[in-house]
Motif scaffolding. Structure first.
Motif, PDB file in Angstrom:
ATOM      1  N   SER A 154       0.832  -1.206   0.000  1.00  0.00           N
ATOM      2  CA  SER A 154       0.000   0.000   0.000  1.00  0.00           C
ATOM      3  C   SER A 154       0.866   1.255   0.000  1.00  0.00           C
ATOM      4  O   SER A 154       0.583   2.223  -0.729  1.00  0.00           O
ATOM      5  N   LEU A 155       1.944   1.258   0.777  1.00  0.00           N
ATOM      6  CA  LEU A 155       2.831   2.423   0.850  1.00  0.00           C
ATOM      7  C   LEU A 155       3.535   2.664  -0.483  1.00  0.00           C
ATOM      8  O   LEU A 155       3.701   3.810  -0.909  1.00  0.00           O
ATOM      9  N   MET A 156       3.951   1.583  -1.142  1.00  0.00           N
ATOM     10  CA  MET A 156       4.624   1.735  -2.431  1.00  0.00           C
ATOM     11  C   MET A 156       3.722   2.363  -3.480  1.00  0.00           C
ATOM     12  O   MET A 156       4.200   3.045  -4.389  1.00  0.00           O
ATOM     13  N   LYS A 157       2.419   2.110  -3.361  1.00  0.00           N
ATOM     14  CA  LYS A 157       1.480   2.662  -4.331  1.00  0.00           C
ATOM     15  C   LYS A 157       1.067   4.093  -3.987  1.00  0.00           C
ATOM     16  O   LYS A 157       0.913   4.933  -4.872  1.00  0.00           O
ATOM     17  N   SER A 158       0.906   4.372  -2.688  1.00  0.00           N
ATOM     18  CA  SER A 158       0.470   5.717  -2.281  1.00  0.00           C
ATOM     19  C   SER A 158       1.623   6.718  -2.264  1.00  0.00           C
ATOM     20  O   SER A 158       1.432   7.905  -2.508  1.00  0.00           O
ATOM     21  N   VAL A 159       2.832   6.233  -1.959  1.00  0.00           N
ATOM     22  CA  VAL A 159       4.025   7.099  -1.947  1.00  0.00           C
ATOM     23  C   VAL A 159       5.102   6.423  -2.795  1.00  0.00           C
ATOM     24  O   VAL A 159       6.072   5.865  -2.278  1.00  0.00           O
ATOM     25  N   PRO A 160       4.958   6.423  -4.124  1.00  0.00           N
ATOM     26  CA  PRO A 160       5.893   5.674  -4.983  1.00  0.00           C
ATOM     27  C   PRO A 160       7.313   6.221  -4.917  1.00  0.00           C
ATOM     28  O   PRO A 160       7.522   7.424  -4.796  1.00  0.00           O
ATOM     29  N   TYR A 161       8.258   5.290  -5.004  1.00  0.00           N
ATOM     30  CA  TYR A 161       9.669   5.686  -5.016  1.00  0.00           C
ATOM     31  C   TYR A 161       9.985   6.429  -6.313  1.00  0.00           C
ATOM     32  O   TYR A 161      10.644   7.469  -6.298  1.00  0.00           O
ATOM     33  N   SER A 162       9.527   5.889  -7.437  1.00  0.00           N
ATOM     34  CA  SER A 162       9.661   6.567  -8.729  1.00  0.00           C
ATOM     35  C   SER A 162       8.589   6.019  -9.662  1.00  0.00           C
ATOM     36  O   SER A 162       7.972   4.985  -9.387  1.00  0.00           O
ATOM     37  N   ASN A 163       8.367   6.703 -10.773  1.00  0.00           N
ATOM     38  CA  ASN A 163       7.354   6.263 -11.737  1.00  0.00           C
ATOM     39  C   ASN A 163       7.749   4.977 -12.451  1.00  0.00           C
ATOM     40  O   ASN A 163       6.910   4.319 -13.065  1.00  0.00           O
ATOM     41  N   CYS A 164       9.042   4.641 -12.401  1.00  0.00           N
ATOM     42  CA  CYS A 164       9.540   3.471 -13.129  1.00  0.00           C
ATOM     43  C   CYS A 164       9.691   2.242 -12.244  1.00  0.00           C
ATOM     44  O   CYS A 164      10.037   1.166 -12.734  1.00  0.00           O
ATOM     45  N   THR A 165       9.487   2.379 -10.937  1.00  0.00           N
ATOM     46  CA  THR A 165       9.614   1.241 -10.028  1.00  0.00           C
ATOM     47  C   THR A 165       8.456   0.274 -10.249  1.00  0.00           C
ATOM     48  O   THR A 165       7.304   0.684 -10.324  1.00  0.00           O
ATOM     49  N   MET A 166       8.793  -1.015 -10.360  1.00  0.00           N
ATOM     50  CA  MET A 166       7.780  -2.039 -10.617  1.00  0.00           C
ATOM     51  C   MET A 166       7.338  -2.675  -9.296  1.00  0.00           C
ATOM     52  O   MET A 166       8.163  -3.207  -8.560  1.00  0.00           O
ATOM     53  N   VAL A 167       6.030  -2.616  -9.031  1.00  0.00           N
ATOM     54  CA  VAL A 167       5.464  -3.087  -7.763  1.00  0.00           C
ATOM     55  C   VAL A 167       4.593  -4.304  -8.023  1.00  0.00           C
ATOM     56  O   VAL A 167       3.839  -4.331  -9.013  1.00  0.00           O
ATOM     57  N   PRO A 168       4.656  -5.348  -7.179  1.00  0.00           N
ATOM     58  CA  PRO A 168       3.797  -6.527  -7.371  1.00  0.00           C
ATOM     59  C   PRO A 168       2.315  -6.160  -7.317  1.00  0.00           C
ATOM     60  O   PRO A 168       1.913  -5.270  -6.562  1.00  0.00           O
ATOM     61  N   THR A 169       1.544  -6.848  -8.098  1.00  0.00           N
ATOM     62  CA  THR A 169       0.081  -6.623  -8.082  1.00  0.00           C
ATOM     63  C   THR A 169      -0.623  -7.619  -7.172  1.00  0.00           C
ATOM     64  O   THR A 169      -1.794  -7.435  -6.856  1.00  0.00           O
TER      65      THR A 169
END
Length: 822
Positions: free
Chosen positions: A555-570
């Motif tokens: 949830s944190l990675m999606k609400s406060v992304p590190y960068s637009n190119c970082t790939m996050v698991p779905t």
């Protein structure tokens, strides 16, 4: 009638022998093709086989049915195919086809009469094989273009290259932009035709690369170049050698360095690697390949990937080949030049360099000239900015030698502008996991050898999960220098130019590259589970609690992304746990009060590697959480100020891309997200942690553990600096003492962070301390410690638990006593 019969005859071997690959795989989405508007196709040459292959792909994609334009037509229909040039046979022909130019003029007239409709002209290229051909080849002169080959030669192409054919679509041309121009209609058609011809030529260069030089000819070109001849003359004078011996030595270096690129070897390796990847990996996931395809048509490309495995060499070349791009020439360490790997890698495009040039000016001159000649020919290059493989999972501090040579080659003058493409390569499980495990425990690195190759057979039976390869946004080196060093063009044409700004600018560029690599990281199940599991006290967490903590991080990675190119698991946290279990890195212990997820002691050490792949993404979250380890409430302004004090060290060590201002915004957004997740609450100007008995407090404190090893290392160094103030101690001694303390600390208290006693990290921290003025070193090597450093040390101690603080101070006291005896 005759045309239909001929098409059916050509279609028979096509169906039986040809299996083409489409690039990109989803062109309608990737190229933004509007299916609601008319689409027309453009092929470079008039070819029946190309037309039939286009028709097959159009039907599969749901595009308009391709149609041959009749010689007399009142209207250009949707799906019509334009051929720019006639066939070339025995080097003859290839002239523009006049009737298609007239048809193109007619299509522009249709666009002008209906300006609301978007007529799309879709260029399409077909490549039979990927062999660029050799220089000075008699057959290349006769058969200049395989697309225009005779019927008999085309039949043999079906047989030998039919399974190695690919079709490349590019972004459609919006004819409204052309039609609205005030230029005369005839001029517009000629200009559009010329633009398309250049476009097709560039695409062919991107797919095939420049003509392959005979290795002997390449070596000769190096030896006779002005720079190498000057170096030979210097070598003769310095070592009193004859010209023959000095030239022979330069030739020896050239043969040692240069690749022996062979298309047959590339095909062989592609076939072998396809079998290998299918055997050990569950798939190779590629992101942003279209960015590379676009810039490769106009720029000299230099790939700079992260380096975590020997597989990296093969994986990037394999991926580029399958993405319709030329495999690059790769700078490989001389340690890999052993039989049989060395000769095979050399034929695949590897060129070898020594770990250190050792002041050998002749070797340096030959190597520099080789790099320049490759770049000037338009050959894609690849080198690893870290120099060697990371044994900790983090990016290493970059080595700038090859990057400086790249900049110098641009200053000297290359035919194309230069684009540097950072590449993130990540693995769910490492192929070299067992050897890394031994090294993480203090064992020495084994030298690469044929024996090691024989030992990988058992490894091939394991499941290594997925591999992730993400291309970062390219760095246009010309524009980068325009922005930061406007006078760089004053050095154009100079060989080996070393302007005063070269070293600091290359250093800044190398940090930008590493930041771009980290910005395109891929978070996977193993790395995320490792992050949480290693933050627990005994590398064991309840399965339910682990799933909740993973969901919080997602949830944190999606609400406060590190960068637009970082790939996050779905996937959910629960699904990620199951994936990690399937890969054998964790196991489940049944318990009536709730199942427990844990791992073996041996695997826990290796999991630090996977955790360190992504720790930079979560460092802001953990830093905020650590501020509440010893404090129940903190003013927001104090919290931000405290985090900013640590940021220069974290930014340099973890290659974080935010500016100080951006980091401050990131901290504020993190606090807001923590409040939404009930990990924190707000009262007026203060931020408050949860009550003692709340699960949210456990979740907050578990997150604070992520940054704990880093803070402990800072605390060690700062405590030692404070104790050595005013004494004469070299920087090297300080770093050595700090490393010894960290090793003792890790051994006594089972700290799972092998990077904590990495001497290079202590060097980095010391460098930041000096840069920020927190320490000064006098001429007699004594340290002057500022009051701000004492305050920073107090802040570090304030962000770790009471027990950790006691451990750190106790270890520092032991260190002082030990060194006083020395």
């Amino acid at each position: 009638m005759i045309l239909n019969i001929y098409q059916k005859l050509v279609g028979i071997p096509l169906k039986l022998l040809v299996n083409s690959k489409l690039l990109p795989e989803d062109p309608i989405k990737d190229l933004e093709i509007d299916l609601e508007q008319p689409i027309y196709y453009v092929l470079q040459r008039n070819s029946t086989s190309s037309f039939l292959m286009l028709r097959e792909k159009a039907r599969a994609l749901g595009l308009p049915e391709p149609k041959i334009i009749p010689k007399k037509s009142n209207k250009i229909e949707n799906g019509s195919v334009f051929f720019l040039q006639s066939k070339m046979i025995l080097g003859l022909g290839g002239s523009p086809i006049q009737r298609y130019q007239k048809s193109l003029f007619q299509l522009l007239e249709q666009q002008r009469s209906d300006i609301e409709t978007k007529h799309q002209l879709l260029p399409l290229s077909i490549y039979w094989g990927r062999n660029p051909g050799k220089e000075n080849s008699f057959f290349r002169v006769i058969f200049t273009d395989t697309e225009s080959a005779s019927f008999i030669r085309k039949f043999f192409l079906f047989i030998f290259q039919g399974r190695n054919t690919f079709i490349r679509l590019t972004k459609p041309v919006d004819l409204r932009r052309v039609a609205l121009s005030e230029t005369k209609h005839e001029v517009q058609v000629r200009k559009l035709t010329r633009t398309l011809r250049v476009h097709f030529h560039r695409l062919r260069q991107v797919a095939m690369g420049p003509l392959v030089s005979n290795r002997g000819q390449m070596v000769t070109n190096l030896i006779v170049s002005d720079t190498v001849r000057e170096a030979i003359n210097r070598e003769m004078k310095k070592k009193k050698l004859t010209k023959s011996k000095a030239t022979k030595l330069a030739k020896k270096y050239a043969l040692e360095i240069s690749s022996a690129y062979s298309y047959k070897a590339v095909r062989f390796m592609e076939s072998m690697l396809t079998h290998l990847w299918n055997k050990i990996y569950n798939g190779v996931v590629v992101q942003n390949a279209e960015l590379v395809r676009e810039i490769s048509s106009t720029h000299q490309v230099v790939y700079v990937p992260s380096h975590r495995s020997h597989i990296d060499y093969l994986l990037l070349s394999y991926t580029l080949y399958h993405e319709g791009l030329v495999p690059p020439h790769i700078a490989a360490g001389i340690n890999l030049n052993f039989w049989p790997a060395g000769p095979l890698l050399r034929r695949g495009g590897a060129f070898f360099l020594r770990r250190s040039f050792g002041g050998n000016k002749l070797y340096t001159a030959v190597f520099n000239e080789y790099i320049y000649q490759l770049m000037n020919r338009g050959t894609p290059l690849e080198f690893f900015p870290e120099g060697g493989r990371s044994r900790t999972g983090r990016l290493l501090q970059p080595k700038t030698g090859l990057l400086a040579m790249t900049v110098q080659a641009l200053l000297r003058g290359t035919r194309k502008p230069v684009a540097i493409i950072p590449v993130y390569i990540g693995y769910e499980r490492m192929f070299e996991g067992n050897s890394y495990l031994k090294e993480l425990r203090g064992g020495e690195k084994k030298k690469e050898s044929f024996g090691q190759l024989l030992g990988i057979r058992k490894t091939l039976k394991q499941n290594f999960g997925k591999v992730y390869l993400n291309f970062s946004p390219p760095i246009d080196l010309n524009k980068y220098l325009d922005q930061h060093e406007p006078d760089w063009k004053d050095y154009r044409g100079q060989v080996g130019a070393k302007p005063s700004w070269l070293t600091p600018r290359v250093s800044s560029l190398s940090e930008l590259i590493m930041q771009r690599i980290n910005g395109t990281s891929r978070v996977n199940s193993i790395s995320l589970v490792a992050l949480v599991l290693l933050s627990s006290e005994r590398t064991a967490v309840g399965k339910k609690e682990l799933a909740i903590q993973l969901d919080i991080l997602l949830s944190l990675m999606k609400s406060v992304p590190y960068s637009n190119c970082t790939m996050v698991p779905t996937e959910s946290g629960q699904a990620l746990i199951e994936q990690a279990k399937d890969l054998g890195t964790i196991f489940e212990v049944k318990n009536p009060m709730g199942d427990i997820i844990t791992t073996t002691e041996e695997t826990a050490v290796l999991m630090t590697y996977y955790r360190n792949n992504i720790i930079h993404i979560f460092i802001a979250f953990s830093l905020v959480a650590s501020c509440f380890v010893n404090h129940k409430r903190v003013a927001l302004s104090t919290l931000v100020k405290r985090c900013l004090q640590f940021y220069p060290f974290l930014k340099r060590e973890l290659f974080i891309h935010w500016s100080s201002e951006d980091f401050e915004i990131q901290i504020e957004k993190t606090v807001e997200s923590f409040i939404e997740l009930k990990l924190l609450s707000k009262s007026d100007t203060h931020i408050i942690r949860p009550n003692e008995l709340c699960d949210e407090l456990d979740q907050l404190l578990l997150m604070a553990e992520i940054i704990k090893p880093i803070l402990l290392r800072y605390g060690i160094l700062l405590t030692l600096l404070s104790s050595q103030a005013g004494k004469s101690i070299s920087r090297r001694e300080l770093e050595q003492h700090s490393q010894e303390v960290a090793q003792r600390l890790a051994a006594l208290y089972s700290i799972n962070a092998p990077e904590s006693f990495d001497k290079d990290l202590f060097k980095t921290t010391t460098s930041v301390l000096r840069k920020t003025g927190l320490i000064k070193i006098a001429d007699d090597n004594s340290f002057e410690v500022s009051d701000e450093l004492i305050k920073l040390n107090a802040q570090v101690l304030g962000n770790v638990s009471v027990n950790s603080k006691r451990i750190m101070q106790k270890t520092a006291d032991w260190a002082k006593q030990h060194w006083n005896k020395e």
